[in-house]
Write a protein that holds these residues in place. Structure first.
Motif, PDB file in Angstrom:
ATOM      1  N   ARG A   1      -2.070  -7.952   8.798  1.00  0.00           N
ATOM      2  CA  ARG A   1      -1.501  -6.624   8.552  1.00  0.00           C
ATOM      3  C   ARG A   1      -0.602  -6.189   9.707  1.00  0.00           C
ATOM      4  NH1 ARG A   1      -6.669  -5.949   6.106  1.00  0.00           N
ATOM      5  NH2 ARG A   1      -7.608  -5.243   8.065  1.00  0.00           N
TER       6      ARG A   1
ATOM      7  N   SER B   1       2.660  -8.099   9.469  1.00  0.00           N
ATOM      8  CA  SER B   1       3.466  -7.585   8.371  1.00  0.00           C
ATOM      9  C   SER B   1       4.121  -6.262   8.759  1.00  0.00           C
ATOM     10  CB  SER B   1       2.594  -7.407   7.128  1.00  0.00           C
ATOM     11  OG  SER B   1       3.322  -6.819   6.081  1.00  0.00           O
ATOM     12  N   LYS B   2       3.381  -5.418   9.458  1.00  0.00           N
ATOM     13  CA  LYS B   2       3.910  -4.115   9.859  1.00  0.00           C
ATOM     14  C   LYS B   2       5.048  -4.272  10.868  1.00  0.00           C
ATOM     15  CE  LYS B   2       0.945  -1.438  11.933  1.00  0.00           C
ATOM     16  NZ  LYS B   2      -0.127  -0.439  12.170  1.00  0.00           N
TER      17      LYS B   2
ATOM     18  N   SER C   1       8.621  -5.450   9.600  1.00  0.00           N
ATOM     19  CA  SER C   1       9.511  -4.498   8.933  1.00  0.00           C
ATOM     20  C   SER C   1      10.449  -3.847   9.940  1.00  0.00           C
ATOM     21  CB  SER C   1       8.684  -3.421   8.229  1.00  0.00           C
ATOM     22  OG  SER C   1       8.016  -2.612   9.189  1.00  0.00           O
TER      23      SER C   1
END
Length: 255
Positions: free
Chosen positions: A183, A186-187, A190
Protein backbone atom coordinates in the motif's frame (compact mmCIF):
# COMPACT_ATOMS: atom_id res chain seq x y z
CA UNK A 1 37.90 5.07 24.13
CA UNK A 2 37.23 1.83 26.02
CA UNK A 3 36.94 -1.60 24.45
CA UNK A 4 37.22 -5.03 26.09
CA UNK A 5 40.51 -5.73 24.34
CA UNK A 6 41.95 -2.34 25.27
CA UNK A 7 40.85 -2.60 28.90
CA UNK A 8 42.32 -6.08 29.27
CA UNK A 9 45.60 -4.91 27.77
CA UNK A 10 45.61 -1.89 30.10
CA UNK A 11 44.93 -4.14 33.10
CA UNK A 12 47.84 -6.41 32.16
CA UNK A 13 50.13 -3.39 31.76
CA UNK A 14 49.15 -1.92 35.15
CA UNK A 15 49.67 -5.28 36.88
CA UNK A 16 53.08 -5.55 35.25
CA UNK A 17 54.02 -2.05 36.45
CA UNK A 18 52.82 -2.88 39.96
CA UNK A 19 55.02 -5.99 40.05
CA UNK A 20 57.97 -3.96 38.76
CA UNK A 21 57.51 -1.34 41.50
CA UNK A 22 57.15 -4.04 44.13
CA UNK A 23 60.41 -5.65 43.03
CA UNK A 24 62.13 -2.27 42.97
CA UNK A 25 60.90 -1.43 46.45
CA UNK A 26 62.17 -4.76 47.75
CA UNK A 27 65.66 -3.91 46.45
CA UNK A 28 65.71 -0.35 47.82
CA UNK A 29 67.97 0.58 50.73
CA UNK A 30 65.72 0.98 53.83
CA UNK A 31 67.67 4.13 54.76
CA UNK A 32 66.55 5.92 51.56
CA UNK A 33 63.21 7.12 52.87
CA UNK A 34 62.53 9.68 50.12
CA UNK A 35 62.93 7.04 47.40
CA UNK A 36 60.55 4.70 49.17
CA UNK A 37 57.98 7.48 49.51
CA UNK A 38 58.09 8.20 45.76
CA UNK A 39 57.71 4.50 45.00
CA UNK A 40 54.78 4.23 47.42
CA UNK A 41 53.01 7.16 45.71
CA UNK A 42 53.54 5.59 42.28
CA UNK A 43 52.19 2.27 43.59
CA UNK A 44 49.06 3.94 44.95
CA UNK A 45 48.36 5.56 41.57
CA UNK A 46 48.73 2.22 39.80
CA UNK A 47 46.41 0.52 42.30
CA UNK A 48 43.77 3.23 41.73
CA UNK A 49 44.01 2.62 37.98
CA UNK A 50 43.71 -1.13 38.51
CA UNK A 51 40.59 -0.77 40.69
CA UNK A 52 38.94 1.45 38.06
CA UNK A 53 39.32 -1.05 35.21
CA UNK A 54 36.63 -3.55 36.42
CA UNK A 55 34.19 -0.64 36.79
CA UNK A 56 34.88 0.44 33.21
CA UNK A 57 34.52 -3.17 32.02
CA UNK A 58 31.12 -3.54 33.71
CA UNK A 59 29.93 -0.24 32.21
CA UNK A 60 31.05 -1.36 28.74
CA UNK A 61 29.32 -4.76 29.01
CA UNK A 62 26.15 -3.19 30.40
CA UNK A 63 25.97 -0.80 27.43
CA UNK A 64 26.00 -3.69 24.95
CA UNK A 65 28.52 -1.79 22.82
CA UNK A 66 31.94 -2.92 21.61
CA UNK A 67 33.47 0.47 22.34
CA UNK A 68 32.56 3.20 24.79
CA UNK A 69 33.80 6.74 25.39
CA UNK A 70 35.59 7.36 28.65
CA UNK A 71 34.46 10.99 28.83
CA UNK A 72 30.82 10.45 27.77
CA UNK A 73 29.48 6.98 28.47
CA UNK A 74 26.02 7.92 27.15
CA UNK A 75 27.28 8.59 23.61
CA UNK A 76 27.34 5.96 20.87
CA UNK A 77 29.25 5.31 17.66
CA UNK A 78 26.85 6.34 14.90
CA UNK A 79 27.32 5.48 11.22
CA UNK A 80 27.89 8.42 8.89
CA UNK A 81 29.38 9.10 5.47
CA UNK A 82 32.93 9.04 6.84
CA UNK A 83 32.42 5.76 8.71
CA UNK A 84 31.46 6.35 12.34
CA UNK A 85 31.19 9.32 14.66
CA UNK A 86 30.77 9.44 18.42
CA UNK A 87 27.61 11.26 19.45
CA UNK A 88 23.82 11.19 19.62
CA UNK A 89 20.88 11.02 17.23
CA UNK A 90 18.80 14.20 17.14
CA UNK A 91 15.47 14.22 15.27
CA UNK A 92 12.86 16.88 14.55
CA UNK A 93 9.20 17.10 13.60
CA UNK A 94 8.43 20.21 11.54
CA UNK A 95 5.01 21.62 10.69
CA UNK A 96 3.88 23.12 7.38
CA UNK A 97 4.80 26.62 8.62
CA UNK A 98 8.37 25.50 9.45
CA UNK A 99 7.90 25.45 13.21
CA UNK A 100 9.53 22.65 15.21
CA UNK A 101 6.61 20.93 16.91
CA UNK A 102 8.68 18.19 18.56
CA UNK A 103 12.31 17.18 18.98
CA UNK A 104 14.20 14.39 20.65
CA UNK A 105 17.76 13.24 21.32
CA UNK A 106 18.49 9.54 21.64
CA UNK A 107 21.26 6.95 21.54
CA UNK A 108 19.54 4.86 18.86
CA UNK A 109 21.86 3.72 16.08
CA UNK A 110 19.04 3.68 13.51
CA UNK A 111 16.24 6.16 12.87
CA UNK A 112 13.61 3.49 12.24
CA UNK A 113 13.03 3.05 15.97
CA UNK A 114 12.40 6.77 16.41
CA UNK A 115 9.37 7.37 14.16
CA UNK A 116 6.67 6.11 16.54
CA UNK A 117 8.16 7.89 19.61
CA UNK A 118 8.34 11.11 17.58
CA UNK A 119 4.69 10.83 16.50
CA UNK A 120 3.74 10.29 20.14
CA UNK A 121 5.81 13.29 21.16
CA UNK A 122 4.04 15.44 18.56
CA UNK A 123 0.70 14.30 19.97
CA UNK A 124 1.75 15.28 23.51
CA UNK A 125 3.04 18.68 22.41
CA UNK A 126 0.14 19.56 20.10
CA UNK A 127 -2.73 17.88 21.95
CA UNK A 128 -3.62 15.69 18.98
CA UNK A 129 -1.88 13.23 16.74
CA UNK A 130 -0.69 14.39 13.31
CA UNK A 131 -2.99 13.57 10.44
CA UNK A 132 -0.13 13.18 7.99
CA UNK A 133 3.49 12.11 8.43
CA UNK A 134 6.36 12.14 5.95
CA UNK A 135 9.82 10.78 6.71
CA UNK A 136 12.80 9.54 4.73
CA UNK A 137 13.69 5.87 4.25
CA UNK A 138 15.88 5.86 7.36
CA UNK A 139 12.67 5.84 9.42
CA UNK A 140 11.16 2.94 7.48
CA UNK A 141 10.19 -0.37 9.04
CA UNK A 142 7.24 -2.68 8.48
CA UNK A 143 6.30 -2.17 12.13
CA UNK A 144 6.20 1.61 11.61
CA UNK A 145 3.88 1.26 8.61
CA UNK A 146 1.54 -0.97 10.58
CA UNK A 147 1.46 1.44 13.53
CA UNK A 148 0.73 4.41 11.28
CA UNK A 149 -2.14 2.54 9.62
CA UNK A 150 -3.50 1.36 12.96
CA UNK A 151 -3.59 4.98 14.15
CA UNK A 152 -5.19 6.27 10.93
CA UNK A 153 -2.17 8.43 10.12
CA UNK A 154 -1.59 9.14 6.44
CA UNK A 155 2.12 8.26 6.29
CA UNK A 156 4.66 8.62 3.48
CA UNK A 157 7.73 6.61 4.46
CA UNK A 158 9.42 4.69 1.61
CA UNK A 159 11.60 1.63 2.04
CA UNK A 160 15.20 1.98 0.82
CA UNK A 161 14.41 0.34 -2.55
CA UNK A 162 11.52 2.68 -3.28
CA UNK A 163 13.55 5.66 -2.05
CA UNK A 164 16.20 4.86 -4.64
CA UNK A 165 13.56 4.85 -7.36
CA UNK A 166 12.05 8.12 -6.11
CA UNK A 167 15.41 9.88 -6.05
CA UNK A 168 17.18 8.34 -9.04
CA UNK A 169 14.45 6.72 -11.17
CA UNK A 170 14.42 3.15 -12.41
CA UNK A 171 12.30 0.21 -11.31
CA UNK A 172 11.87 -1.64 -8.04
CA UNK A 173 14.21 -4.60 -7.86
CA UNK A 174 12.84 -6.20 -4.70
CA UNK A 175 9.17 -7.21 -4.83
CA UNK A 176 7.18 -7.67 -1.64
CA UNK A 177 4.05 -9.42 -0.45
CA UNK A 178 3.67 -7.42 2.75
CA UNK A 179 0.29 -5.70 2.58
CA UNK A 180 1.30 -2.48 4.35
CA UNK A 181 4.40 -2.09 2.20
CA UNK A 182 2.43 -2.75 -0.98
CA UNK A 183 0.00 0.00 0.00
CA UNK A 184 2.86 2.38 0.78
CA UNK A 185 4.54 1.70 -2.56
CA UNK A 186 1.26 2.18 -4.39
CA UNK A 187 0.65 5.48 -2.60
CA UNK A 188 4.14 6.81 -3.35
CA UNK A 189 3.90 5.69 -6.98
CA UNK A 190 1.10 8.20 -7.59
CA UNK A 191 1.92 11.81 -8.58
CA UNK A 192 0.15 13.19 -5.51
CA UNK A 193 1.98 10.79 -3.20
CA UNK A 194 5.34 11.72 -4.66
CA UNK A 195 4.53 15.41 -4.34
CA UNK A 196 3.67 14.99 -0.66
CA UNK A 197 6.85 13.05 -0.03
CA UNK A 198 8.99 15.67 -1.79
CA UNK A 199 7.37 18.29 0.42
CA UNK A 200 9.37 16.85 3.32
CA UNK A 201 12.60 18.31 1.89
CA UNK A 202 11.11 21.79 1.88
CA UNK A 203 10.00 21.48 5.50
CA UNK A 204 12.54 19.56 7.57
CA UNK A 205 15.76 20.04 5.61
CA UNK A 206 15.85 23.88 5.78
CA UNK A 207 15.31 23.80 9.55
CA UNK A 208 18.11 21.26 10.01
CA UNK A 209 20.33 23.36 7.76
CA UNK A 210 19.71 26.50 9.85
CA UNK A 211 20.57 24.66 13.06
CA UNK A 212 23.79 23.32 11.58
CA UNK A 213 25.04 26.20 9.48
CA UNK A 214 23.65 29.33 11.17
CA UNK A 215 23.41 28.12 14.78
CA UNK A 216 26.60 26.02 14.71
CA UNK A 217 24.97 22.81 15.89
CA UNK A 218 27.23 20.45 14.00
CA UNK A 219 28.33 19.10 17.35
CA UNK A 220 27.00 19.29 20.90
CA UNK A 221 28.93 21.27 23.48
CA UNK A 222 27.63 19.26 26.45
CA UNK A 223 28.25 15.66 27.51
CA UNK A 224 25.73 13.15 28.78
CA UNK A 225 22.30 12.37 27.36
CA UNK A 226 20.34 14.65 29.70
CA UNK A 227 22.59 17.67 29.14
CA UNK A 228 22.68 17.13 25.37
CA UNK A 229 18.88 16.83 25.28
CA UNK A 230 18.58 20.11 27.21
CA UNK A 231 21.04 21.81 24.84
CA UNK A 232 19.09 20.66 21.79
CA UNK A 233 15.77 21.69 23.34
CA UNK A 234 17.11 25.20 23.99
CA UNK A 235 18.45 25.50 20.44
CA UNK A 236 15.17 24.41 18.84
CA UNK A 237 13.14 26.66 21.16
CA UNK A 238 15.33 29.64 20.24
CA UNK A 239 14.86 28.90 16.54
CA UNK A 240 11.09 28.69 16.99
CA UNK A 241 10.98 31.99 18.86
CA UNK A 242 13.00 33.68 16.11
CA UNK A 243 10.68 32.39 13.42
CA UNK A 244 7.54 33.33 15.37
CA UNK A 245 8.89 36.85 15.85
CA UNK A 246 9.59 37.22 12.13
CA UNK A 247 6.14 35.92 11.21
CA UNK A 248 4.32 38.23 13.65
CA UNK A 249 2.90 41.57 12.40
CA UNK A 250 5.17 44.62 12.98
CA UNK A 251 2.68 46.08 15.51
CA UNK A 252 2.94 42.95 17.70
CA UNK A 253 6.76 43.00 17.56
CA UNK A 254 6.95 46.44 19.18
CA UNK A 255 4.42 45.62 21.89
Amino acid sequence: MDSIEKLRAERAKVRKNIRRWQQQCARENPNEGAGLEVARTAMEKLEVQLRAIPVRLRRLKKSGMRKLSRTDGDSRFLPDRRGFTLGYTATLAVSDDHLIVAQQVSRELNDNRLLVPMVERVQRECGEQPGQVSADSGFFSLHNLEVMEARDIDAYVPDCNLAGVLHHGGILKQPTRHAALLRMRSKLASPSGRALYRRRKALAEPVIGILKEQRGMRRFRMRGLRKVAAEFALATTALNLTRMWRLSPPRERSA
